[in-house]
Design a protein around this motif. Structure first.
Motif, PDB file in Angstrom:
ATOM      1  N   LYS A   1      -1.450   8.282  -2.074  1.00  0.00           N
ATOM      2  CA  LYS A   1      -1.427   7.747  -1.324  1.00  0.00           C
ATOM      3  C   LYS A   1      -3.269   6.001  -1.183  1.00  0.00           C
ATOM      4  CE  LYS A   1      -1.272   8.688   3.908  1.00  0.00           C
ATOM      5  NZ  LYS A   1      -1.134   9.663   5.296  1.00  0.00           N
ATOM      6  N   GLY A   2      -2.655   5.691  -0.530  1.00  0.00           N
ATOM      7  CA  GLY A   2      -3.752   3.809  -0.225  1.00  0.00           C
ATOM      8  C   GLY A   2      -3.718   3.248  -1.402  1.00  0.00           C
TER       9      GLY A   2
ATOM     10  N   SER B   1       2.049   4.242   0.917  1.00  0.00           N
ATOM     11  CA  SER B   1       1.793   5.846   2.516  1.00  0.00           C
ATOM     12  C   SER B   1       2.150   6.717   2.160  1.00  0.00           C
ATOM     13  CB  SER B   1       2.465   4.723   3.659  1.00  0.00           C
ATOM     14  OG  SER B   1       3.837   4.355   3.150  1.00  0.00           O
TER      15      SER B   1
ATOM     16  N   TYR C   1       9.128  -0.073  10.624  1.00  0.00           N
ATOM     17  CA  TYR C   1       7.799  -0.371  10.409  1.00  0.00           C
ATOM     18  C   TYR C   1       8.641  -1.273   9.183  1.00  0.00           C
ATOM     19  CZ  TYR C   1       4.451   2.844  12.893  1.00  0.00           C
ATOM     20  OH  TYR C   1       3.632   3.587  13.671  1.00  0.00           O
TER      21      TYR C   1
ATOM     22  N   THR D   1       0.921  -1.310  -0.201  1.00  0.00           N
ATOM     23  CA  THR D   1      -0.335  -0.207   0.265  1.00  0.00           C
ATOM     24  C   THR D   1       1.134   1.092   0.025  1.00  0.00           C
ATOM     25  OG1 THR D   1      -1.506  -1.145   1.603  1.00  0.00           O
ATOM     26  CG2 THR D   1      -1.826   1.413   1.050  1.00  0.00           C
TER      27      THR D   1
ATOM     28  N   ASN E   1       8.300  -1.007   5.802  1.00  0.00           N
ATOM     29  CA  ASN E   1       7.876  -0.089   4.513  1.00  0.00           C
ATOM     30  C   ASN E   1       9.551   0.300   3.608  1.00  0.00           C
ATOM     31  OD1 ASN E   1       8.704   1.497   6.365  1.00  0.00           O
ATOM     32  ND2 ASN E   1       6.822   2.704   6.580  1.00  0.00           N
TER      33      ASN E   1
ATOM     34  N   ASP F   1       4.081   0.219   2.147  1.00  0.00           N
ATOM     35  CA  ASP F   1       4.286  -0.555   3.478  1.00  0.00           C
ATOM     36  C   ASP F   1       3.599  -1.623   2.552  1.00  0.00           C
ATOM     37  OD1 ASP F   1       2.570  -1.379   5.772  1.00  0.00           O
ATOM     38  OD2 ASP F   1       3.496   0.207   6.903  1.00  0.00           O
TER      39      ASP F   1
END
Length: 413
Positions: free
Chosen positions: A245-246, A147, A213, A145, A215, A167
């Protein structure tokens, strides 16, 4: 009619089109020009390949390391290989069918001077961390995804270079600095085939773009013209640069097992790059910066960066680089199109620092990484040779040592 006993069997070198990410490494590496490509596949010409194995180690995915026993009269032509979406099943061979003389297992043959055909090392530094490769491929892609998607170059610049953060959520995706990933753009090509993956170097360190994280980040330039200046819209680069984003993307990899940073105390790193070739250099620099904040004794070696672009506005990460402490990293910019100033390339900046380069070349703990356009490679090697000779070093002997010990890495395109 030939009996089975009279059929000669040859071992044919093939490239797996399902795993190949069309990075051109094999074609660049082959010392006898036995590898070529069309708009779909990379292939090995059976009448030229001599099984020297020079192309195997540099391949980031292992797609190049495929061999099949084939009757000499039924060798797969390059036209047949161009048509494949996957490797054909092995040909059934009678046990009594003899192999042709000189066609033993290629892995058991003596290579022709091995990496002497390759300017850079085909092995990682001895202290590099263990890397994972090919965890995900075309048959088991992983979904990431977006981010973050940030423009790195000045808004006034025609060069649109993006820093994209992906991510992976709870799905494991272990990486190291210097590795790369493949991204599969949606849709089909002119031949109505699904697009193949494009390779992008990681710009983030092993613990993520954001520490702790799961990512990674990549550095991507929007392609809007070819090398001759003709208008062309890069399929994957434009897709990535337009991500929001998303959004979700299909990822394969990770790839690469040689372009890895050293981890032993006191190791020095010389980084030479242009444009998006800065991605792995940013990853290594950020890894060192975080270790420095931890006051780790492992990271007391020197960092020296030579970074080239046409002008400051087109240089990715220009602002953040200028904020790094000078006692942490020695940065040398080279701009070839600054108004009112003479052209300056990375090799020119290196010549200005030959004294310091020589001191580092004399140190067995120094590792050199070059990433960027193919045209810079010869100039960089020329300056390294000049520096060595000026300091009384035997360049052929030093160059061989740098390659054999994983201390000189070239990733150009």
């Amino acid at each position: 009619m030939a009996t089975p006993e009279s059929v000669q069997i040859k071992k044919q070198h093939l490239i797996d089109p399902e795993i190949c990410i069309r990075c051109n490494t094999c074609e660049e590496t082959c010392p006898i020009d036995a590898i070529t490509h069309d708009g779909t596949n990379y292939v090995v010409m059976p009448d030229i390949c001599n099984h020297c194995m020079a192309c195997v180690a540099p391949c980031p995915t292992g797609a190049i390391d495929n061999w099949q026993d084939v009757p000499a009269t039924r060798m797969y032509s390059i036209e047949a290989q161009y048509s494949w979406d996957e490797l054909p099943p092995p040909v059934a061979i009678e046990a009594s069918e003899p192999a042709a003389a000189g066609d033993e297992d290629p892995a058991a043959q003596v290579t022709i001077q091995g990496s002497n055909y390759v300017a850079g090392a085909q092995i990682p530094p001895w202290s590099a961390s263990h890397c994972f490769t090919n965890l995900y491929g075309p048959r088991n892609v992983i979904t990431a995804t977006v981010s973050g998607n940030f423009r790195l170059t000045d808004a006034s610049s025609e060069s649109d270079i993006r820093h994209v953060v992906l991510d992976f959520g709870s799905v494991p995706f272990p990486v190291l600095e210097g590795q790369s990933i493949g991204i599969i753009p949606p849709g089909r090509d002119a031949s109505d085939r699904l697009h193949h993956a494009r390779q992008y170097s990681l710009a983030s360190p092993r613990d993520g773009e954001r520490p702790k994280y799961n990512n990674v980040s990549i550095t991507v330039k929007r392609v809007e013209q070819d090398y001759d200046g003709n208008p062309v819209r890069g399929v994957c680069s434009n897709y990535i640069c337009d991500l929001k984003k998303g959004d979700t993307v299909q990822v394969i990899g990770p790839f690469g097992h040689t372009f890895l940073m050293p981890n032993h105390p006191g190791s020095n790193i010389i980084m030479i790059c242009t444009g998006t070739g800065s991605a792995p250099m940013r990853a290594m620099t950020e890894r060192r910066r975080r270790k420095r904040l931890e006051q780790s004794l492992e990271e007391r070696g020197r960092l020296m960066l030579f970074f080239g672009a046409r002008c400051p506005e087109e240089l990715p990460y220009f602002g953040p680089l200028n904020k790094l402490p000078k006692d942490f990293i020695d940065i040398n910019f080279a701009f070839s199109r600054e108004p009112g100033k003479p052209k300056k390339y990375v090799q020119d900046a290196m010549r200005e620092r030959q004294t310091d380069l020589l001191a580092l070349l004399r140190n067995d703990d120094t590792y050199i990484y070059v990433c960027g356009v193919k045209g810079m490679e010869s100039g960089v090697l020329e300056v390294l040779q000049e520096t060595a000779v000026a300091g009384g070093l035997d360049w052929p002997e030093l160059h061989l040592s740098l390659r054999q010990k994983g201390r000189l890495h070239l990733e150009t395109y």
